[in-house]
Scaffold this active site. Structure first.
Site, PDB file in Angstrom:
ATOM      1  N   ASP A   1     -33.303  31.495 -15.202  1.00 22.52           N
ATOM      2  CA  ASP A   1     -34.489  32.724 -15.041  1.00 22.52           C
ATOM      3  C   ASP A   1     -35.376  31.839 -14.262  1.00 22.52           C
ATOM      4  O   ASP A   1     -35.470  30.579 -13.959  1.00 22.52           O
ATOM      5  CB  ASP A   1     -34.941  33.143 -16.349  1.00 22.52           C
ATOM      6  CG  ASP A   1     -35.092  31.969 -17.325  1.00 22.52           C
ATOM      7  OD1 ASP A   1     -34.613  32.092 -18.599  1.00 22.52           O
ATOM      8  OD2 ASP A   1     -35.631  30.993 -17.105  1.00 22.52           O
TER       9      ASP A   1
ATOM     10  N   ASP B   1     -28.792  38.407   3.956  1.00 23.45           N
ATOM     11  CA  ASP B   1     -27.378  38.548   3.674  1.00 23.45           C
ATOM     12  C   ASP B   1     -26.608  39.326   4.473  1.00 23.45           C
ATOM     13  O   ASP B   1     -27.281  40.613   4.591  1.00 23.45           O
ATOM     14  CB  ASP B   1     -27.627  39.153   2.401  1.00 23.45           C
ATOM     15  CG  ASP B   1     -26.297  39.318   1.456  1.00 23.45           C
ATOM     16  OD1 ASP B   1     -25.822  38.443   1.226  1.00 23.45           O
ATOM     17  OD2 ASP B   1     -25.821  40.567   1.543  1.00 23.45           O
TER      18      ASP B   1
ATOM     19  N   ASP C   1     -33.930  35.524  -0.599  1.00 24.14           N
ATOM     20  CA  ASP C   1     -32.540  35.962  -0.050  1.00 24.14           C
ATOM     21  C   ASP C   1     -32.765  37.767  -0.045  1.00 24.14           C
ATOM     22  O   ASP C   1     -33.165  38.179  -1.063  1.00 24.14           O
ATOM     23  CB  ASP C   1     -31.415  35.728  -1.061  1.00 24.14           C
ATOM     24  CG  ASP C   1     -29.914  35.691  -0.496  1.00 24.14           C
ATOM     25  OD1 ASP C   1     -29.158  34.944  -1.169  1.00 24.14           O
ATOM     26  OD2 ASP C   1     -29.908  36.589   0.296  1.00 24.14           O
TER      27      ASP C   1
ATOM     28  N   HIS D   1     -23.180  29.714  -2.795  1.00 27.77           N
ATOM     29  CA  HIS D   1     -22.701  30.340  -3.988  1.00 27.77           C
ATOM     30  C   HIS D   1     -21.325  31.249  -3.948  1.00 27.77           C
ATOM     31  O   HIS D   1     -20.953  31.843  -4.975  1.00 27.77           O
ATOM     32  CB  HIS D   1     -23.896  31.323  -4.408  1.00 27.77           C
ATOM     33  CG  HIS D   1     -24.098  32.105  -3.509  1.00 27.77           C
ATOM     34  ND1 HIS D   1     -24.597  32.037  -2.278  1.00 27.77           N
ATOM     35  CD2 HIS D   1     -24.106  33.641  -3.586  1.00 27.77           C
ATOM     36  CE1 HIS D   1     -24.734  33.147  -1.483  1.00 27.77           C
ATOM     37  NE2 HIS D   1     -24.273  34.083  -2.413  1.00 27.77           N
ATOM     38  N   ASP D   2     -21.155  31.213  -2.645  1.00 32.08           N
ATOM     39  CA  ASP D   2     -19.811  32.013  -2.401  1.00 32.08           C
ATOM     40  C   ASP D   2     -18.511  31.225  -2.065  1.00 32.08           C
ATOM     41  O   ASP D   2     -17.441  31.584  -2.113  1.00 32.08           O
ATOM     42  CB  ASP D   2     -19.946  32.949  -1.043  1.00 32.08           C
ATOM     43  CG  ASP D   2     -20.933  33.826  -1.287  1.00 32.08           C
ATOM     44  OD1 ASP D   2     -21.801  34.429  -0.145  1.00 32.08           O
ATOM     45  OD2 ASP D   2     -20.988  34.495  -2.457  1.00 32.08           O
TER      46      ASP D   2
ATOM     47  N   ASP E   1     -31.951  28.033 -18.225  1.00 34.51           N
ATOM     48  CA  ASP E   1     -32.335  29.146 -18.914  1.00 34.51           C
ATOM     49  C   ASP E   1     -33.602  28.637 -19.862  1.00 34.51           C
ATOM     50  O   ASP E   1     -33.029  28.056 -20.856  1.00 34.51           O
ATOM     51  CB  ASP E   1     -31.069  29.444 -19.634  1.00 34.51           C
ATOM     52  CG  ASP E   1     -31.302  30.477 -20.794  1.00 34.51           C
ATOM     53  OD1 ASP E   1     -30.420  30.729 -21.675  1.00 34.51           O
ATOM     54  OD2 ASP E   1     -32.343  31.242 -20.497  1.00 34.51           O
TER      55      ASP E   1
ATOM     56  N   GLU F   1     -26.814  35.396   7.478  1.00 37.81           N
ATOM     57  CA  GLU F   1     -25.472  35.142   7.316  1.00 37.81           C
ATOM     58  C   GLU F   1     -24.618  35.895   8.401  1.00 37.81           C
ATOM     59  O   GLU F   1     -24.580  37.141   8.265  1.00 37.81           O
ATOM     60  CB  GLU F   1     -25.249  35.532   5.934  1.00 37.81           C
ATOM     61  CG  GLU F   1     -23.855  35.356   5.603  1.00 37.81           C
ATOM     62  CD  GLU F   1     -23.395  35.670   4.046  1.00 37.81           C
ATOM     63  OE1 GLU F   1     -24.007  36.880   3.940  1.00 37.81           O
ATOM     64  OE2 GLU F   1     -22.908  35.251   3.488  1.00 37.81           O
TER      65      GLU F   1
ATOM     66  N   ASP G   1     -31.536  33.296 -23.261  1.00 39.41           N
ATOM     67  CA  ASP G   1     -30.539  34.367 -23.265  1.00 39.41           C
ATOM     68  C   ASP G   1     -29.309  34.181 -22.452  1.00 39.41           C
ATOM     69  O   ASP G   1     -28.277  35.075 -22.570  1.00 39.41           O
ATOM     70  CB  ASP G   1     -31.278  35.442 -22.482  1.00 39.41           C
ATOM     71  CG  ASP G   1     -31.193  35.339 -20.948  1.00 39.41           C
ATOM     72  OD1 ASP G   1     -31.766  36.583 -20.286  1.00 39.41           O
ATOM     73  OD2 ASP G   1     -30.997  34.316 -20.577  1.00 39.41           O
TER      74      ASP G   1
HETATM   75  O1  TEU Z   1     -21.590  37.485   1.351  1.00 43.89           O
HETATM   76  C1  TEU Z   1     -21.112  38.259   2.440  1.00 43.89           C
HETATM   77  C2  TEU Z   1     -19.758  37.941   2.613  1.00 43.89           C
HETATM   78  O2  TEU Z   1     -18.899  39.005   2.417  1.00 43.89           O
HETATM   79  C3  TEU Z   1     -19.165  36.732   2.058  1.00 43.89           C
HETATM   80  O3  TEU Z   1     -17.896  36.783   1.794  1.00 43.89           O
HETATM   81  C4  TEU Z   1     -19.515  36.148   3.580  1.00 43.89           C
HETATM   82  O4  TEU Z   1     -19.308  36.921   4.602  1.00 43.89           O
HETATM   83  C5  TEU Z   1     -18.582  34.971   3.736  1.00 43.89           C
HETATM   84  O5  TEU Z   1     -18.582  34.240   2.257  1.00 43.89           O
HETATM   85  C6  TEU Z   1     -18.698  34.074   4.589  1.00 43.89           C
HETATM   86  O6  TEU Z   1     -18.196  32.923   4.480  1.00 43.89           O
HETATM   87  C7  TEU Z   1     -22.979  37.934   1.097  1.00 43.89           C
HETATM   88  C8  TEU Z   1     -23.241  37.122  -0.155  1.00 43.89           C
HETATM   89  O7  TEU Z   1     -23.469  35.927   0.145  1.00 43.89           O
HETATM   90  C9  TEU Z   1     -22.480  37.308  -1.344  1.00 43.89           C
HETATM   91  O8  TEU Z   1     -22.945  36.526  -2.529  1.00 43.89           O
HETATM   92  C10 TEU Z   1     -22.471  38.871  -1.748  1.00 43.89           C
HETATM   93  O9  TEU Z   1     -21.365  39.142  -2.695  1.00 43.89           O
HETATM   94  C11 TEU Z   1     -22.433  39.844  -0.347  1.00 43.89           C
HETATM   95  O10 TEU Z   1     -22.977  39.242   0.727  1.00 43.89           O
HETATM   96  C12 TEU Z   1     -22.495  41.196  -0.721  1.00 43.89           C
HETATM   97  O11 TEU Z   1     -23.946  41.203  -0.637  1.00 43.89           O
END
Ligand code: TEU
Length: 547
Positions: free
Chosen positions: A31, A201, A100, A316-317, A23, A252, A27
């Site tokens: 960024d 995505d 992305d 990140h998921d 950051d 993805e 804030d």
């Molecule tokens: O993720 C798609 C999503 O549904 C994820 O759960 C993904 O299918 C799963 O993790 C597979 O392991 C993408 C982005 O990465 C996520 O951050 C977003 O929230 C989502 O799409 C909606 O745009």
């Protein structure tokens, strides 16, 4: 003459979740200026490509995955001028930048959606998916990723609209050719700025089945993905956009088998270059060596020589790998290095998620209010709303909450881990004083230095990129050990991984007699080797060249 191999095949990708990276303006959000200031840190690791999570204008309900203007930068992240400077600074350092891009859905605050819901004969009505109620309720029984139903009633439009994710993320109607044209134009806008590709995505969701029939088992949401028509869209996208640039695309694609994966990335398919399949992260809740080996075998047999796989264990998921799939306690450093050795020596392009290179771990916040993830908060509200115990629900949702991997990057042991001078948008992991980049940069035996060495090896030896893969049969069924070779022309490497908390003795097989082993990299100081066997310590990883 054989065509020059694509530039991205030897690459290592570093994922920057910018809002948690650095950051610069205080804030509390990371960024783009902050990313610029840390580019030397990323470059020093040795990576080639940066994958930047979405920075487009957005109400930010799903951390940028709900876009309201594809051609403007979210003010939280900076301005288009900052973004242009970031791209120039990335290129000046000899790195590439992939963006992305979310084209399965927009934000419900996108002007397109405002037009679409304003009247049934608005030209953009059909850019989204609308249905009449069925028996006074939702048009079918599907669940979405983030909500109990994929349908939300819109009073202004007097119809239901479809959303694969949150109700604030209406799906685009890819059957509509005008919509597709507009998406291709927008992609070209970014590619003409000089970016080097896209991470696409939820790209396997673009096609929806005819008629939206009810599902036998609504909780198994596979009906959302890989529907007929999908590959037609991807081939058109490639023909109209991607094929005109020297770029890399990675999609993805959850819930695909290797055979289905090949349809996305087969070199003769003219669709995408790589995919993130999720047979591990979505379908292997905790480490299971036998299952992981089986998945690797399937994808090697399915793609090798025909298309390129990705290797990753977190993003990140998905919860940080050393916590979910390794040992983030007593053997955290060795385990982080072992997992990295595995991902960088298995066939495929390795992806590093920010903080993984210093062994950052998952987190446990005490209350649901400490969590930001819309998926987790919606699920918590739904279950507690249906009578589940709040404490039990929180405890059950914590391990796989996406916030585990979204806490701020830990730069040093100063307040807020040096991430911000303000109040961070999400709390810093309390272990930042002992796990941070400054400490790793000062330590020649750190996780960061080990990642550097792994990446250097990849640059120096084609076997990591193009070498065949063969497991040692003696260890195929073992739950602790992963032992395999990579071979290219005269070069043969042996990778030996003890993914357990126990020491393991590895006997050298008869077929190695007469060969000698040269140790290229290890995550422990060299051990005294017996002639007949190697004693592997807990979470020990070794890369040998077989001479
Ligand atoms: O993720 C798609 C999503 O549904 C994820 O759960 C993904 O299918 C799963 O993790 C597979 O392991 C993408 C982005 O990465 C996520 O951050 C977003 O929230 C989502 O799409 C909606 O745009």
């Amino acid at each position: 003459a054989p065509s020059k191999p694509a530039w991205w095949k030897k690459s290592v990708v570093y994922q920057v979740y910018w809002r948690s990276f650095y950051d610069a303006d205080g804030d509390g959000y990371g960024d783009l200026e902050g990313v610029i200031r840390k580019l030397d840190y990323i470059r020093e690791l040795g990576v080639d490509v940066i994958w930047l999570n979405p920075v487009y204008e957005s109400p930010d309900l799903d951390n940028g995955y709900d876009i309201s203007d594809y051609e403007a930068i979210m003010s939280k992240a900076g301005t288009m001028e900052t973004w242009e400077r970031l791209l120039a600074e990335v290129h000046r350092r000899g790195m590439k930048l992939i963006m992305d891009l979310v084209v399965n859905h927009t934000s419900n605050r996108h002007p397109w959606f405002a037009e679409a819901r304003s009247s049934r004969d608005n030209p953009k009505r059909d850019w989204y998916i609308w249905k009449e109620p069925k028996n006074g309720g939702a048009p079918n029984n599907w669940r979405s990723y983030f909500a109990p139903s994929t349908w939300t009633w819109d009073a202004a439009a007097e119809q239901y609209y479809f959303h694969s994710f949150a109700s604030e993320q209406p799906d685009l109607n890819w059957r509509n050719p005008e919509l597709r044209e507009e998406i291709y134009r927008m992609m070209t806008f970014w590619l003409d700025k000089g970016i080097d590709g896209f991470r696409l995505d939820a790209i396997a969701l673009l096609a929806k089945p005819d008629g939206f029939p009810d599902a036998e088992r609504p909780e198994d949401i596979r009906y959302l993905t890989n529907n007929p028509g999908l590959h037609g869209y991807l081939r058109e996208m490639n023909e109209r956009v991607f094929s005109r640039y020297d770029i890399v695309t990675v999609g993805e694609a959850a819930f695909v088998t290797p055979e289905e994966g090949l349809m996305f990335v087969g070199e003769d398919r003219c669709e995408l270059n790589m995919l993130f399949h999720f047979e591990v992260c979505d379908e292997m809740p905790a480490w299971d060596m036998r299952r992981f080996k089986e998945i690797q075998r399937r994808w090697y047999e399915g793609l090798w020589g025909k298309g390129t796989n990705s290797q990753f264990l977190n993003n990140h998921d998905h919860t940080r790998q050393v916590t979910r799939y390794g040992n983030d306690g007593q053997y955290r450093v060795q385990s982080a290095k072992l997992l990295a050795t595995m991902l960088h020596t298995l066939p495929g392009v390795p992806y590093i998620y920010q903080g993984e290179e210093i062994g950052m771990t998952g987190v446990r916040f005490g209350a649901i209010e400490d969590y930001n993830d819309i998926a987790m908060r919606n699920r918590y509200a739904e279950e507690v709303g249906n009578g589940a115990d709040p404490g039990d629900t929180l405890a059950r949702l914590q391990p796989l909450s996406r916030d585990n991997s979204r806490t701020p990057m830990q730069w040093d042991d100063s307040p807020q881990a040096g991430f911000t001078k303000g109040t961070p948008w999400i709390r810093v992991n309390p272990n930042y004083a002992e796990i941070n980049a400054a400490k790793d940069l000062a330590d020649p035996d750190s996780v960061y230095r080990y990642y550097q060495a792994l990446i250097r090896l990849r640059k120096q030896h084609d076997v990591m990129t193009y070498g065949d893969f063969a497991e040692w049969p003696e260890w195929m069924a073992d739950e602790r050990m992963y032992v395999y070779e990579r071979a290219l022309d005269e070069t043969r490497w042996l990778i030996v991984l003890n993914h357990s908390d126990e020491p393991v003795s590895l006997d050298w097989p008869e077929r190695l007699r007469g060969s000698s082993l040269r140790l290229l990299l290890a995550n422990y100081p060299a051990a005294h080797e017996g002639e007949a066997a190697a004693q592997l310590r807990p979470h020990e990883a070794r890369i040998y060249e077989i001479l």
